[in-house]
Design a protein around this motif. Structure first.
Motif, PDB file in Angstrom:
ATOM      1  N   SER A  35      28.681  70.632  59.907  1.00  0.00           N
ATOM      2  CA  SER A  35      28.060  69.963  61.021  1.00  0.00           C
ATOM      3  C   SER A  35      29.208  69.287  61.890  1.00  0.00           C
ATOM      4  N   ASP A  88      21.452  72.252  63.435  1.00  0.00           N
ATOM      5  CA  ASP A  88      21.931  71.759  62.268  1.00  0.00           C
ATOM      6  C   ASP A  88      21.212  71.547  61.112  1.00  0.00           C
ATOM      7  N   GLU A  89      20.894  72.379  60.088  1.00  0.00           N
ATOM      8  CA  GLU A  89      20.091  72.467  59.115  1.00  0.00           C
ATOM      9  C   GLU A  89      18.732  71.823  59.647  1.00  0.00           C
TER      10      GLU A  89
END
Ligand code: ADP
Ligand code: MG
Length: 250
Positions: A41, A171-172
């Motif tokens: 991240s 991001d995820e």
């Protein structure tokens, strides 16, 4: 499209990114995998300048966004130039953060109108088109709280696309979703990839990485431990750490 050279990021004593050098070619889908705390991240956020790097250089479309040595900036760039470069980069987070008091359509219209000063009519046309593409034409007038997590994340993707970025960072994007809603979001991302979008995707969805990524990066303790074609990473990883990680998640 993106190039980073020896990017380092410290949080105080903690060295979170250690000399990350990566390039992402136009139209490429690069998936970043790795254990929690690896710095995935932080790396993504650095590209968007949500985090300031400590060392190294970041180029977006061959334009120098940032270059630092020992925390000090050594490139000269005006805030206008920086903002213009960052307009090319869209980001989708694990949490969607839609505006709760605005409808789906308004959520997608607002940034182009406020930031790019696009007319309301044009913003609406783009928003309707994008919401159609993510399969939400029937939810245009709904408020976010009335939508499922998967629908909200698709709105968030449409909202990022409304700024017409050339690069999308994820991001995820499916980590906060119930399992049955993951597929609809991954499908939207897959379509985006097929349309030629340059994408950098942090994900735990190994099936997606394997199927959609052009290359996969395994990050471990702030470093690029291994990078390669999905076929190679998933069937024949070179690094013992990659092997151990994949054993746990596959
Ligand atoms: P990942 O996304 O791979 O799980 P992160 O980039 O979120 O990893 O975090 C990497 C490391 O940096 C972790 O040890 C985390 O605790 C630390 N970290 C992240 N953000 C901050 C912050 N704002 N301040 C201090 N430490 C942070
Ligand atoms: Mg993370």
């Amino acid at each position: 499209m993106i190039k980073t050279e020896n990017v380092c990021k410290d949080f105080g004593e903690l060295k979170v990114l250690k000399n990350i050098s990566l390039t992402v070619e136009p139209g490429e889908v690069l998936c970043i995998i790795g254990p929690s705390g690896a710095g995935k991240s932080t790396y993504l956020r650095s590209l968007n300048r949500l985090e300031k790097i400590t060392e190294g250089a970041i180029y977006i479309e061959d334009k120098l966004l940032e270059k630092r040595e020992k925390g000090a900036k050594i490139n000269k760039i005006t805030s206008k130039e920086r903002a213009d470069i960052l307009l090319e980069v869209g980001m989708v987070f694990q949490r969607f953060n839609l505006f709760p008091h605005k409808t789906v359509l308004e959520n997608v219209m607002i940034a182009p109108m406020n930031v790019k000063k696009i007319s309301k009519a044009e913003a609406e046309e783009t928003a309707r088109d994008l919401l159609g593409k993510v399969g939400l034409s029937d939810k245009i007038d709904a408020y976010p709280s009335k939508l499922s997590g998967g629908q909200q994340q698709r709105v968030a993707i449409a909202r990022a696309l409304a700024m017409k970025p050339k690069i999308m960072l994820f991001d995820e994007p499916t980590s906060a979703l119930d399992p049955e809603l993951v597929g609809e979001v991954l499908n939207v991302m897959k379509k985006l990839a097929e349309d030629g979008m340059t994408m950098l995707v942090v994900t735990h969805e190994m099936g997606f990485a394997r199927e959609v990524a052009d290359r996969v990066v395994f990050m471990y303790q702030g470093q690029v431990e291994e990078i390669g074609k999905p076929e190679q990473i998933f069937t024949n990883p070179k690094s013992e750490r990659t092997k151990q990680f994949l054993k746990k998640v596959l």
